[in-house]
Design an enzyme around this catalytic site. Structure first.
Site, PDB file in Angstrom:
ATOM      1  N   GLU A  75     -43.732 -86.409   6.549  1.00  0.00           N
ATOM      2  CA  GLU A  75     -43.940 -87.864   6.517  1.00  0.00           C
ATOM      3  C   GLU A  75     -42.946 -88.528   7.456  1.00  0.00           C
ATOM      4  O   GLU A  75     -41.733 -88.288   7.370  1.00  0.00           O
ATOM      5  CB  GLU A  75     -43.707 -88.347   5.072  1.00  0.00           C
ATOM      6  CG  GLU A  75     -44.375 -89.646   4.745  1.00  0.00           C
ATOM      7  CD  GLU A  75     -45.843 -89.460   4.354  1.00  0.00           C
ATOM      8  OE1 GLU A  75     -46.318 -88.307   4.273  1.00  0.00           O
ATOM      9  OE2 GLU A  75     -46.520 -90.469   4.133  1.00  0.00           O
ATOM     10  N   LYS A 100     -42.293 -88.494  -3.298  1.00  0.00           N
ATOM     11  CA  LYS A 100     -43.437 -88.830  -2.452  1.00  0.00           C
ATOM     12  C   LYS A 100     -43.005 -89.957  -1.484  1.00  0.00           C
ATOM     13  O   LYS A 100     -42.861 -91.109  -1.874  1.00  0.00           O
ATOM     14  CB  LYS A 100     -44.628 -89.274  -3.294  1.00  0.00           C
ATOM     15  CG  LYS A 100     -45.908 -89.461  -2.486  1.00  0.00           C
ATOM     16  CD  LYS A 100     -47.131 -89.666  -3.382  1.00  0.00           C
ATOM     17  CE  LYS A 100     -48.403 -89.798  -2.564  1.00  0.00           C
ATOM     18  NZ  LYS A 100     -48.402 -90.959  -1.633  1.00  0.00           N
TER      19      LYS A 100
HETATM   20  N1  LIG Z   1     -43.310 -83.503  -0.631  1.00  0.00           N
HETATM   21  C1  LIG Z   1     -44.591 -83.701  -0.476  1.00  0.00           C
HETATM   22  O1  LIG Z   1     -45.418 -82.829  -0.633  1.00  0.00           O
HETATM   23  C2  LIG Z   1     -45.048 -85.048  -0.049  1.00  0.00           C
HETATM   24  C3  LIG Z   1     -44.131 -86.071   0.091  1.00  0.00           C
HETATM   25  N2  LIG Z   1     -44.512 -87.307   0.491  1.00  0.00           N
HETATM   26  C4  LIG Z   1     -45.796 -87.592   0.748  1.00  0.00           C
HETATM   27  N3  LIG Z   1     -46.133 -88.843   1.132  1.00  0.00           N
HETATM   28  C5  LIG Z   1     -46.779 -86.566   0.636  1.00  0.00           C
HETATM   29  C6  LIG Z   1     -48.170 -86.666   0.909  1.00  0.00           C
HETATM   30  C7  LIG Z   1     -48.807 -85.495   0.724  1.00  0.00           C
HETATM   31 BR1  LIG Z   1     -50.659 -85.171   1.016  1.00  0.00          BR
HETATM   32  S1  LIG Z   1     -47.759 -84.246   0.227  1.00  0.00           S
HETATM   33  C8  LIG Z   1     -46.388 -85.313   0.246  1.00  0.00           C
END
Ligand SMILES: NC(=O)c1cnc(N)c2cc(Br)sc12
Length: 318
Positions: free
Chosen positions: A170, A115
């Site tokens: 992101e 994330k």
């Molecule tokens: N890989 C992912 O799905 C992901 C990665 N980094 C994040 N900050 C987010 C936020 C959402 Br909403 S999904 C996601």
């Protein structure tokens, strides 16, 4: 050089420079020295100046746009950009896996991803060309920050197939960029940013793209919004297709078929996290099958087929 030769030379230079940029910024694996890239970029700039009728906005010379904006236009997300429900411990994760598994008599596999602690963005491509970038905003209405996103070198201005699609990901500021930015700010007696996420958000909210261009931002793409019919049936298949199209995706994802494998992935990255060159604040776990995602659907504000495990807040440095 006549017009036809100039047009051919400009197109050839754009193609080879976009390839060099892809290798350097997306694959982190350049095939030529910087000097060759710089020399060809200079040649392209000179030709575009001599033959402005062949200048187009998908040229690598056009990454940093013109005058600063007065304000950002609003953008409607036809498919809302949702936020994720949170899990804070093993019990929350077991509940999520239980709910997902009991929703079908088929086996359920999951994809675990890092994330990224940055700013959610949406990128729209028409016939393979980058036409608009926007912030998540409130999930339905975001801000048009196309001119700032164009300055992020790992965002391709042209992708490898002439697809029309919206990709999501992101935008973030790598640790090293964050440290040097704050060093400069302190040296100029400016307020330093509290963390890379605020620095990325602050940079993308600049109305002058020349400022955003200096902030060394980067991006990982991990999802799609609107994408006309295609044969992909899993989230992992989407990640692979995004990579094939030339997008920068985060390679640290893993298919998991049980809560044990999910917990193992979380444990590994809890330890490994300090060795990453960017900030993560958790692990995202998604049901891999798009059909099972559809069956699970959404609550009022987040998908039932995904959850964000949040790392415990770090002890404040005493
Ligand atoms: N890989 C992912 O799905 C992901 C990665 N980094 C994040 N900050 C987010 C936020 C959402 Br909403 S999904 C996601």
């Amino acid at each position: 050089m006549d017009k036809q030769q100039a047009q051919d030379q400009i197109n050839a230079l754009k193609e080879v420079l976009n390839q060099y940029g892809y290798e350097y910024y997306v694959l982190d694996n350049p095939s030529v020295p910087d000097s060759e890239y710089d020399e060809k970029l200079r040649e392209l700039r000179d030709l575009e100046a001599e033959f402005p009728e062949f200048l187009s906005d998908d040229s690598p010379t056009q990454r940093i746009g013109g005058a600063p904006l007065d304000a950002f236009k609003k953008v409607q997300h036809n498919i809302p950009m949702m936020s994720l429900g949170n899990a804070f411990n093993e019990e929350d994760l077991r509940d999520f896996v239980r709910r997902a598994t009991k929703s079908t008599d088929q086996p359920v596999s999951f994809v675990c991803e890092l994330k990224i602690d940055g700013l959610a963005v949406s990128l729209t491509y028409e016939n393979g060309k980058f036409v608009r970038g926007a912030t998540r905003g409130d999930g339905t209405t975001g801000e048009d920050i196309t001119s700032n996103l164009r300055t992020i070198r790992s965002i391709p201005l042209v992708i490898k197939e002439n697809e029309t699609l919206e990709v999501r990901g992101e935008a973030y500021m790598p640790h090293q960029s964050f440290l040097s930015l704050n060093e400069n700010r302190l040296a100029n007696e400016e307020e330093p940013f509290a963390n890379p996420r605020n620095a990325a958000a602050g940079s993308l909210r600049q109305l002058d793209p020349k400022i955003a261009a200096k902030r060394n931002l980067d991006v990982f793409l991990y999802g799609v919004g609107e994408w006309n019919a295609n044969e992909i049936t899993t989230h992992s298949g989407r990640l692979e297709k995004l990579k094939e199209l030339g997008f920068k995706t985060n390679s640290e994802w893993k298919k998991c078929s049980s809560i044990e494998e999910i917990l193992e992935f979380i444990e590994y990255w809890t330890t490994e996290r300090p060795n990453l060159s960017y900030e993560i604040d958790g692990i995202v776990i998604k049901v891999d099958s798009l059909e099972q995602q559809e069956n699970l659907g959404f609550t009022a504000k987040s998908p039932r087929w995904a959850i964000a495990y949040k790392f415990p807040a770090e002890e404040a440095m005493t």
